[in-house]
Motif scaffolding. Structure first.
Motif, short mmCIF file in Angstrom:
data_model
loop_
_atom_site.label_atom_id
_atom_site.label_comp_id
_atom_site.label_asym_id
_atom_site.label_seq_id
_atom_site.Cartn_x
_atom_site.Cartn_y
_atom_site.Cartn_z
N LEU A 1 0.83 -1.20 0.00
CA LEU A 1 0.00 0.00 0.00
C LEU A 1 0.87 1.26 0.00
O LEU A 1 0.54 2.24 -0.68
CB LEU A 1 -0.93 -0.01 1.22
CG LEU A 1 -1.81 1.23 1.37
CD1 LEU A 1 -2.76 1.37 0.19
CD2 LEU A 1 -2.59 1.18 2.69
N ARG A 2 1.96 1.25 0.74
CA ARG A 2 2.85 2.41 0.76
C ARG A 2 3.40 2.71 -0.64
O ARG A 2 3.45 3.87 -1.06
CB ARG A 2 4.00 2.16 1.74
CG ARG A 2 4.94 3.35 1.90
CD ARG A 2 6.14 2.96 2.74
NE ARG A 2 7.01 2.02 2.04
CZ ARG A 2 7.90 2.39 1.12
NH1 ARG A 2 8.05 3.66 0.80
NH2 ARG A 2 8.65 1.49 0.52
N ARG A 3 3.78 1.68 -1.37
CA ARG A 3 4.32 1.88 -2.72
C ARG A 3 3.23 2.36 -3.68
O ARG A 3 3.49 3.21 -4.54
CB ARG A 3 4.94 0.58 -3.23
CG ARG A 3 6.17 0.16 -2.43
CD ARG A 3 6.65 -1.22 -2.84
NE ARG A 3 7.78 -1.63 -2.03
CZ ARG A 3 8.94 -2.04 -2.51
NH1 ARG A 3 9.13 -2.08 -3.81
NH2 ARG A 3 9.92 -2.41 -1.71
N TRP A 4 2.05 1.82 -3.54
CA TRP A 4 0.96 2.26 -4.41
C TRP A 4 0.59 3.71 -4.13
O TRP A 4 0.38 4.50 -5.06
CB TRP A 4 -0.27 1.37 -4.21
CG TRP A 4 -0.08 -0.04 -4.70
CD1 TRP A 4 0.86 -0.49 -5.58
CD2 TRP A 4 -0.84 -1.18 -4.31
NE1 TRP A 4 0.75 -1.83 -5.78
CE2 TRP A 4 -0.30 -2.30 -5.02
CE3 TRP A 4 -1.91 -1.40 -3.46
CZ2 TRP A 4 -0.82 -3.58 -4.87
CZ3 TRP A 4 -2.43 -2.68 -3.31
CH2 TRP A 4 -1.89 -3.75 -4.02
N LEU A 5 0.50 4.08 -2.86
CA LEU A 5 0.13 5.45 -2.52
C LEU A 5 1.21 6.44 -2.94
O LEU A 5 0.90 7.58 -3.31
CB LEU A 5 -0.13 5.57 -1.02
CG LEU A 5 -1.44 4.95 -0.51
CD1 LEU A 5 -1.51 5.05 1.01
CD2 LEU A 5 -2.64 5.64 -1.13
N ALA A 6 2.48 6.02 -2.88
CA ALA A 6 3.55 6.91 -3.32
C ALA A 6 3.40 7.28 -4.78
O ALA A 6 3.65 8.42 -5.18
CB ALA A 6 4.91 6.26 -3.07
N ALA A 7 2.97 6.32 -5.61
CA ALA A 7 2.74 6.60 -7.03
C ALA A 7 1.43 7.35 -7.23
O ALA A 7 1.35 8.31 -8.01
CB ALA A 7 2.74 5.30 -7.83
N ALA A 8 0.38 6.93 -6.53
CA ALA A 8 -0.92 7.57 -6.71
C ALA A 8 -0.93 9.02 -6.25
O ALA A 8 -1.69 9.85 -6.78
CB ALA A 8 -2.00 6.79 -5.96
N SER A 9 -0.08 9.37 -5.29
CA SER A 9 -0.04 10.74 -4.79
C SER A 9 0.55 11.71 -5.81
O SER A 9 0.45 12.93 -5.63
CB SER A 9 0.77 10.80 -3.49
OG SER A 9 2.12 10.44 -3.73
N LEU A 10 1.17 11.19 -6.88
CA LEU A 10 1.73 12.05 -7.92
C LEU A 10 0.71 12.39 -9.00
O LEU A 10 1.02 13.11 -9.95
CB LEU A 10 2.94 11.36 -8.57
CG LEU A 10 4.08 10.96 -7.62
CD1 LEU A 10 5.15 10.20 -8.39
CD2 LEU A 10 4.66 12.19 -6.95
N VAL A 11 -0.52 11.86 -8.86
CA VAL A 11 -1.57 12.04 -9.87
C VAL A 11 -2.45 13.22 -9.47
O VAL A 11 -2.65 13.50 -8.29
CB VAL A 11 -2.39 10.75 -10.02
CG1 VAL A 11 -3.47 10.90 -11.09
CG2 VAL A 11 -1.48 9.58 -10.37
N ARG A 12 -2.98 13.90 -10.46
CA ARG A 12 -3.86 15.03 -10.22
C ARG A 12 -5.12 14.60 -9.47
O ARG A 12 -5.53 13.44 -9.55
CB ARG A 12 -4.25 15.68 -11.55
CG ARG A 12 -3.07 16.19 -12.36
CD ARG A 12 -3.50 16.60 -13.76
NE ARG A 12 -2.33 16.93 -14.59
CZ ARG A 12 -2.40 17.24 -15.87
NH1 ARG A 12 -3.59 17.24 -16.49
NH2 ARG A 12 -1.30 17.53 -16.56
N PRO A 13 -5.77 15.52 -8.77
CA PRO A 13 -7.02 15.16 -8.08
C PRO A 13 -8.10 14.71 -9.05
O PRO A 13 -8.06 15.00 -10.26
CB PRO A 13 -7.41 16.46 -7.37
CG PRO A 13 -6.16 17.27 -7.30
CD PRO A 13 -5.36 16.90 -8.50
N ALA A 14 -9.11 14.03 -8.51
CA ALA A 14 -10.20 13.53 -9.36
C ALA A 14 -10.94 14.67 -10.03
O ALA A 14 -11.44 14.53 -11.16
CB ALA A 14 -11.15 12.68 -8.52
N GLY A 15 -11.04 15.82 -9.35
CA GLY A 15 -11.71 16.96 -9.95
C GLY A 15 -11.01 17.50 -11.18
O GLY A 15 -11.65 18.16 -12.02
N ASP A 16 -9.71 17.22 -11.31
CA ASP A 16 -8.94 17.63 -12.49
C ASP A 16 -8.75 16.50 -13.47
O ASP A 16 -7.91 16.59 -14.37
CB ASP A 16 -7.58 18.17 -12.06
CG ASP A 16 -7.70 19.43 -11.23
OD1 ASP A 16 -8.71 20.14 -11.38
OD2 ASP A 16 -6.79 19.71 -10.42
N GLY A 17 -9.49 15.41 -13.27
CA GLY A 17 -9.41 14.29 -14.20
C GLY A 17 -8.41 13.23 -13.84
O GLY A 17 -8.15 12.32 -14.65
#
Length: 708
Positions: free
Chosen positions: A560-576
């Motif tokens: 989960l830590r590795r997945w969240l580290a990558a997912a945190s680099l993605v724009r918010p859902a409101g920005d697509g």
């Protein structure tokens, strides 16, 4: 052969008829008397044996009286040879009744062991059953004479260096901290730090734009501490994170010490000279803020007010050398010893950090659910159930929904693809019976380093050009694990004309720090994800089953830590922004990722470990080595309530396929309150073993990271 005795050393006879030149004898200098005040020096000798873990007393000669100050490096005579050491203190009377040997010399006038660092090093050695010399080797970087002469041209004289101070870059009014307004308890934590308090917090960071991302939040916390006229220490996993934090500090007016500011970078990769220069800047008070990697946890920050450990679940924070301390626990000890605030932060939450919250030792700083939903991307888990409507195509490594998401996202910017394994095809198997392919010479695993070459051994490097399966005789191979290089090749064919970048320690371009905001596919291994200035449009996390599998303790939390580290680099859902998890990963980390709730998974894991008596709810000492040596050491550990588990043989094979004599491991388990007693008993037994010179190799680790 013993030493040659006599008035003169032996000389080479001269040939007949040649004149023998006269030899000028050097007259030995008359030894000076002892120093007039505090003539006894207590020295930590830089020796490994545990039974020598105590100060040794030496006489301070009068000519070294000025330079032999507590904290300096010295040379002493020990067991007939000159060895290094650190002068700990000077006293008036010796505890030793016999004659004391004098100090040989003072290596440098720099008092490199600050009093607060010495107290911390002793506490670390006691907690992890190590020696003071081992910890000081971790805490004090190697001397660099040229760097010392840059500040002190007369280094080596009796003149002691004068401590230097510089004004704080920011004023008494701390700058605003908007990044902390999104968290419950965030503004209160900063107010407490600025006022001189010592709060302890576990912080679950949110993703966000550069002004709200974790480096900006850490910079604002450091600025609040500096505004309260105290020093700060930030420890991060790698040099890329150091650069990001330093850029955020510079944006607030806290400049690098190399440019006349108050921020020092303590990174081993910067080189011996740069590291020692930053260390001296901190030691002399010119740098009030230190940002660095693992070893910087011991940096001699004066009047420490805030200690930060970012991403404490990263394995880079675990010291691989004795006594194997962890940065998070070192900073926790330091916060208690020096009355400093402690902040343990990350996008995920480790079980150890959750333990701090559950016991009330620290408070959590988190955002409410509405803020989490607004700041995070939309997460979808593409499991086999979700893909059932795709039919046979559901078994594809990149199923159709993921392919369509990549195609659509590439129209707006960069897309991240996380692959859990590096290389091309690191593991292959028989195409018919699927038996793992092994090397015929050493029985090591076979893999492919490129698509047009034969398989090679991962141990000995031999090429398996004429390999046949030992089970069925087939010659064909199939991939079992696909690495980042092969993934990038496949994506390049699937999306012709799109730029594909690979980031990883084994990639041709190494680990990329940043990528531009242009359409591109970025393939990265965990921990090597580069940053995009405006965030990634989407991220695809491949091979979820591989990433979350494993029998080691904490495998699900780490996934989960590795997945969240990558997912945190993605724009918010409101920005697509979108995140797709592909594969049948473990259920609990998959649910925690979809809900973006790492605290829930850490709490569940902690409850299970409490029932099973696993760390961190208990203290564990792992004793590994030869069977007889382990048995002898464990037999001397007499701690009330200790539970002995083992010995258990550990599998080990050499690269020629011959089974070695297996090492064994015995675990000693006690309740948390008896951890200090266990450490003392194990250290005492190791000292007895060292003094008796018992045979066999033994390694002792308290609270090991790789327990399972």
């Amino acid at each position: 052969m013993g030493p040659v005795t006599g008035a003169h050393p032996p000389e080479q006879p001269a040939l007949a008829g040649l004149e023998v030149p006269a030899v000028r004898r050097r007259r030995a200098a008359a030894p000076s008397g002892p120093a007039a005040t505090a003539p006894v020096a207590r020295v930590c000798v830089d020796l490994a044996p545990p039974h020598l873990d105590r100060p040794f007393e030496y006489l301070v000669p009068a000519d070294l009286d000025t330079s032999a100050r507590p904290g300096v490096r010295v040379k002493v005579r020990f067991a007939g040879q000159d060895v290094d050491g650190w002068l700990l203190e000077r006293v008036d009377r010796a505890e030793h009744d016999g004659r004391l040997l004098p100090l040989r010399r003072v290596v440098s006038d720099e008092a490199v062991v600050a009093p607060q660092v010495l107290a911390l090093a002793r506490a670390v050695a006691d907690r992890w059953a190590g020696t003071l010399a081992d910890v000081l080797r971790l805490a004090v970087p190697p001397r660099h004479a040229r760097v010392e002469s840059e500040r002190h041209p007369a280094a080596g004289t009796d003149a002691a260096p004068t401590p230097e101070t510089s004004p704080v870059d920011v004023g008494r009014d701390a700058p605003p901290a908007p990044a902390w307004d999104a968290y419950r308890g965030g503004p209160a934590f900063l107010r407490h730090v600025r006022s001189g308090g010592a709060p302890r917090a576990v912080w679950t960071a949110l993703p966000g734009a550069p002004d709200g991302a974790w480096p900006a939040a850490l910079a604002q916390a450091v600025a609040a501490c500096v505004a309260g006229n105290r020093g700060a220490l930030v420890v991060v996993p790698d040099g890329r994170d150091v650069d990001r934090v330093c850029r955020a500090l510079a944006a607030l007016g806290l400049r690098d010490a190399a440019d006349g500011g108050t921020v020092a970078r303590l990174v081993a990769d910067a080189g011996a000279a740069a590291r020692y220069r930053a260390f001296l800047a901190t030691l002399h008070g010119r740098a009030r803020v230190v940002v660095g990697t693992r070893a910087s946890a011991f940096a001699p920050v004066a009047d420490l007010g805030l200690a930060v450990c970012w991403d404490d679940g990263d394995l880079q924070h675990a010291e691989p050398r004795a006594p194997y301390p962890h940065v998070r626990d070192v900073l926790a000890l330091r916060s208690e010893l020096e009355g400093a605030a402690l902040l343990v932060g990350g996008h995920a939450r480790t079980v150890e950090a959750q333990q701090l919250v559950a016991t009330g030792w620290a408070h959590e700083v988190v955002a409410d659910r509405a803020t989490v939903r607004a700041r995070t991307p939309r997460v979808t888990a593409l499991t086999s159930l979700e893909l059932a409507r795709e039919g046979p195509a559901a078994a594809a490594r990149l199923p159709a929904p993921a392919w369509r998401a990549l195609r659509d996202a590439l129209a707006d910017g960069p897309v991240l693809v996380q692959v859990p394994r590096a290389g091309y095809v690191p593991v292959v198997a028989c195409v018919r019976c699927r038996t793992p392919a092994r090397c015929g010479a050493c029985h090591g695993p076979l893999g492919l380093t490129r698509g047009d070459g034969p398989p090679s051994c991962g141990w000995c490097g031999r090429l398996a050009t004429d390999r046949r399966c030992d089970e069925c005789g087939a010659t064909g191979l199939r991939s079992v694990r696909v690495g980042s290089e092969r993934t990038a090749e496949e994506l390049g064919r699937a999306f012709p004309g799109v730029t594909v970048r690979v980031s990883g320690a084994r990639a041709a371009g190494g680990v990329l720090a940043d990528v531009p905001d242009r359409p591109a596919l970025v393939v990265a291994t965990p921990g090597a994800e580069p940053h995009a200035p405006s965030g990634y449009v989407a991220a695809v996390l491949l091979d979820a089953a591989v990433a979350s599998a494993g029998e080691r303790l904490g495998a699900e939390v780490d996934a989960l830590r590795r997945w969240l580290a990558a997912a945190s680099l993605v724009r918010p859902a409101g920005d697509g922004g979108r995140v797709l998890l592909v594969g049948d990963g473990a259920v609990r980390p998959t649910q925690a990722l979809v809900r973006w709730d790492p605290a829930w998974l850490a709490s569940r894991e902690l409850d299970e470990r409490a029932e099973l008596l696993l760390p961190p709810t208990v203290r564990v000492a792992a004793v590994t080595g030869a069977r007889d040596a382990v048995a002898a050491l464990v037999a001397r550990v007499d701690t009330p309530g200790v539970q002995v588990l083992g010995p258990v043989p550990l599998p080990s094979d050499d690269q020629r396929g011959r089974a070695l004599d297996p090492e064994v491991r015995t675990l000693l388990r006690v309740p948390p309150g008896d951890g200090a007693a266990l450490a003392r008993a194990v250290a005492a037994s190791a000292a007895i073993r060292s003094a008796r010179r018992e045979g066999g190799a033994v390694r002792v680790q308290l609270d090991p990271v790789d327990l399972l």
